[in-house]
Design an enzyme around this catalytic site. Structure first.
Site, PDB file in Angstrom:
ATOM      1  N   ASP A 114      -1.236  -7.724  -4.220  1.00 52.82           N
ATOM      2  CA  ASP A 114      -0.822  -7.152  -2.940  1.00 52.82           C
ATOM      3  C   ASP A 114       0.486  -6.373  -3.083  1.00 52.82           C
ATOM      4  O   ASP A 114       1.325  -6.726  -3.921  1.00 52.82           O
ATOM      5  CB  ASP A 114      -0.649  -8.288  -1.916  1.00 52.82           C
ATOM      6  CG  ASP A 114      -0.630  -7.774  -0.481  1.00 52.82           C
ATOM      7  OD1 ASP A 114      -0.901  -6.577  -0.263  1.00 52.82           O
ATOM      8  OD2 ASP A 114      -0.330  -8.579   0.416  1.00 52.82           O
TER       9      ASP A 114
ATOM     10  N   GLY B 285       0.722  -0.488  -1.454  1.00 54.71           N
ATOM     11  CA  GLY B 285       1.110   0.480  -0.423  1.00 54.71           C
ATOM     12  C   GLY B 285       2.621   0.492  -0.213  1.00 54.71           C
ATOM     13  O   GLY B 285       3.248   1.554  -0.163  1.00 54.71           O
TER      14      GLY B 285
ATOM     15  N   ASN C 194     -11.305  -4.578   3.649  1.00 54.05           N
ATOM     16  CA  ASN C 194     -10.730  -3.317   3.167  1.00 54.05           C
ATOM     17  C   ASN C 194     -11.611  -2.105   3.483  1.00 54.05           C
ATOM     18  O   ASN C 194     -11.138  -0.963   3.472  1.00 54.05           O
ATOM     19  CB  ASN C 194     -10.462  -3.355   1.648  1.00 54.05           C
ATOM     20  CG  ASN C 194      -9.270  -4.208   1.257  1.00 54.05           C
ATOM     21  OD1 ASN C 194      -9.212  -4.740   0.148  1.00 54.05           O
ATOM     22  ND2 ASN C 194      -8.289  -4.339   2.159  1.00 54.05           N
TER      23      ASN C 194
HETATM   24  C1  FPP Z   1      -3.233  -4.387  -2.099  1.00 56.20           C
HETATM   25  O1  FPP Z   1      -2.161  -3.526  -1.827  1.00 56.20           O
HETATM   26  C2  FPP Z   1      -4.147  -3.863  -3.092  1.00 56.20           C
HETATM   27  C3  FPP Z   1      -5.432  -3.494  -2.858  1.00 56.20           C
HETATM   28  C4  FPP Z   1      -6.080  -3.520  -1.549  1.00 56.20           C
HETATM   29  C5  FPP Z   1      -6.284  -3.001  -3.940  1.00 56.20           C
HETATM   30  C6  FPP Z   1      -5.992  -3.501  -5.317  1.00 56.20           C
HETATM   31  C7  FPP Z   1      -6.420  -2.456  -6.247  1.00 56.20           C
HETATM   32  C8  FPP Z   1      -5.823  -2.132  -7.408  1.00 56.20           C
HETATM   33  C9  FPP Z   1      -4.708  -2.897  -7.996  1.00 56.20           C
HETATM   34  C10 FPP Z   1      -6.269  -0.947  -8.187  1.00 56.20           C
HETATM   35  C11 FPP Z   1      -7.687  -0.919  -8.589  1.00 56.20           C
HETATM   36  C12 FPP Z   1      -8.176  -2.145  -9.239  1.00 56.20           C
HETATM   37  C13 FPP Z   1      -9.098  -2.206 -10.223  1.00 56.20           C
HETATM   38  C14 FPP Z   1      -9.581  -3.538 -10.680  1.00 56.20           C
HETATM   39  C15 FPP Z   1      -9.613  -1.023 -10.878  1.00 56.20           C
HETATM   40  P1  FPP Z   1      -2.022  -2.968  -0.330  1.00 56.20           P
HETATM   41  O2  FPP Z   1      -2.613  -1.606  -0.323  1.00 56.20           O
HETATM   42  O3  FPP Z   1      -2.599  -3.937   0.623  1.00 56.20           O
HETATM   43  O4  FPP Z   1      -0.457  -2.900  -0.227  1.00 56.20           O
HETATM   44  P2  FPP Z   1       0.412  -3.053   1.116  1.00 56.20           P
HETATM   45  O5  FPP Z   1       0.131  -4.422   1.653  1.00 56.20           O
HETATM   46  O6  FPP Z   1       1.804  -2.912   0.597  1.00 56.20           O
HETATM   47  O7  FPP Z   1      -0.006  -1.955   2.021  1.00 56.20           O
END
Ligand code: FPP
Length: 246
Positions: free
Chosen positions: A21, A24, A69
């Site tokens: 997490d 973003g 998501n």
């Molecule tokens: C959370 O950060 C992350 C995700 C929803 C996606 C995770 C994906 C990756 C690390 C890249 C792709 C993975 C693979 C296995 C190829 P967020 O967007 O919720 O961050 P925030 O809470 O700060 O907005």
């Protein structure tokens, strides 16, 4: 003594699950688009996978994309799907070299055709690898997984394949996406959030939790070592008393 020397490799979690997490927020802090956060998140994925394999962790599960998501803006969902496809293409060689089997949990029929095909190709090509199982939770939701299991089991009961009296925890386990994985020992969540977010609700019944403020793109080897050192300091009692464990 540095961190890695503090790790007892005979007492590693058999199954480590990570809620990645903060991509973003990492991008926002740098004045960049969220896509850059996800892109940099893939670097942490690579480091984590290689470090777990080197340490000897047998099962690593990464929460890459939840059922919820799908509700993100289309552009972000498209970016994540593109990153998934490119990562699968780029990492096949590393998976083979490190003897890592790729596995997947979730409703993959919802993935775009190209992503699904790439995923199934890598799963097939790595199926005989035995050092570590890397499971990607994709289009995954624990409630959906449990509901799906209930439907299949109900059908089997209705058709006299299973009797109600014989229902037990192992039958539920066998009908989850994780049927070929052990229970989770340790859950790590990055970015300072203290939530489970519909992740492996059944499988974490006796897991230990490790929360860190580090944002996922900043999560590196030392952060993983710190989590494992913390895990190894804990007494896991599984409902028993401390005296019974000793
Ligand atoms: C959370 O950060 C992350 C995700 C929803 C996606 C995770 C994906 C990756 C690390 C890249 C792709 C993975 C693979 C296995 C190829 P967020 O967007 O919720 O961050 P925030 O809470 O700060 O907005």
């Amino acid at each position: 003594m540095n961190l890695i020397e503090k790790i007892d490799t005979n007492r590693l979690p058999k199954h480590l699950a990570i809620i990645m997490d903060g991509n973003g927020r990492w991008a926002k802090q740098k004045g960049l688009l969220r896509a850059f956060g996800h892109e940099n998140g893939t670097k942490s994925v690579r480091i984590t996978v290689e470090t777990c394999a080197k340490l000897g962790i047998e099962n690593l599960t990464l929460y890459a994309f939840s059922t919820e998501n799908w509700n993100r803006p289309k552009l972000e969902v498209d970016t994540l799907m593109k990153l998934l496809i490119s990562s699968l293409k780029n990492e096949l060689e590393t998976l083979q070299k490190n003897n890592i089997r790729l596995n997947c949990i979730g409703n993959i029929d919802r993935l775009p055709e190209k992503a699904k095909n790439e995923l199934l190709t890598v799963i097939e090509k790595t199926k005989n690898n035995s050092r570590m199982t890397l499971t990607l939770a994709l289009s995954y939701g624990s409630r959906e997984e449990l509901l799906n299991a209930v439907k299949i089991i109900s059908d089997k009961v209705k058709n006299n394949i299973i009797s109600t009296d014989s229902l037990d925890e192992s039958i539920i386990n066998q009908h989850l996406y994780t049927h070929n994985l052990p229970d989770v020992d340790l859950v790590i969540r990055t970015s300072g959030e203290h939530r489970i977010s519909n992740f492996l609700l059944w499988q974490i019944a006796y897991a230990e939790f490790y929360f860190t403020d580090v944002l996922w793109p900043d999560f590196k080897e030392a952060d993983l070592y710190e989590a494992i050192v913390s895990y190894q300091k804990r007494e896991r009692r599984f409902g028993k008393t401390s005296e019974q464990i000793k």
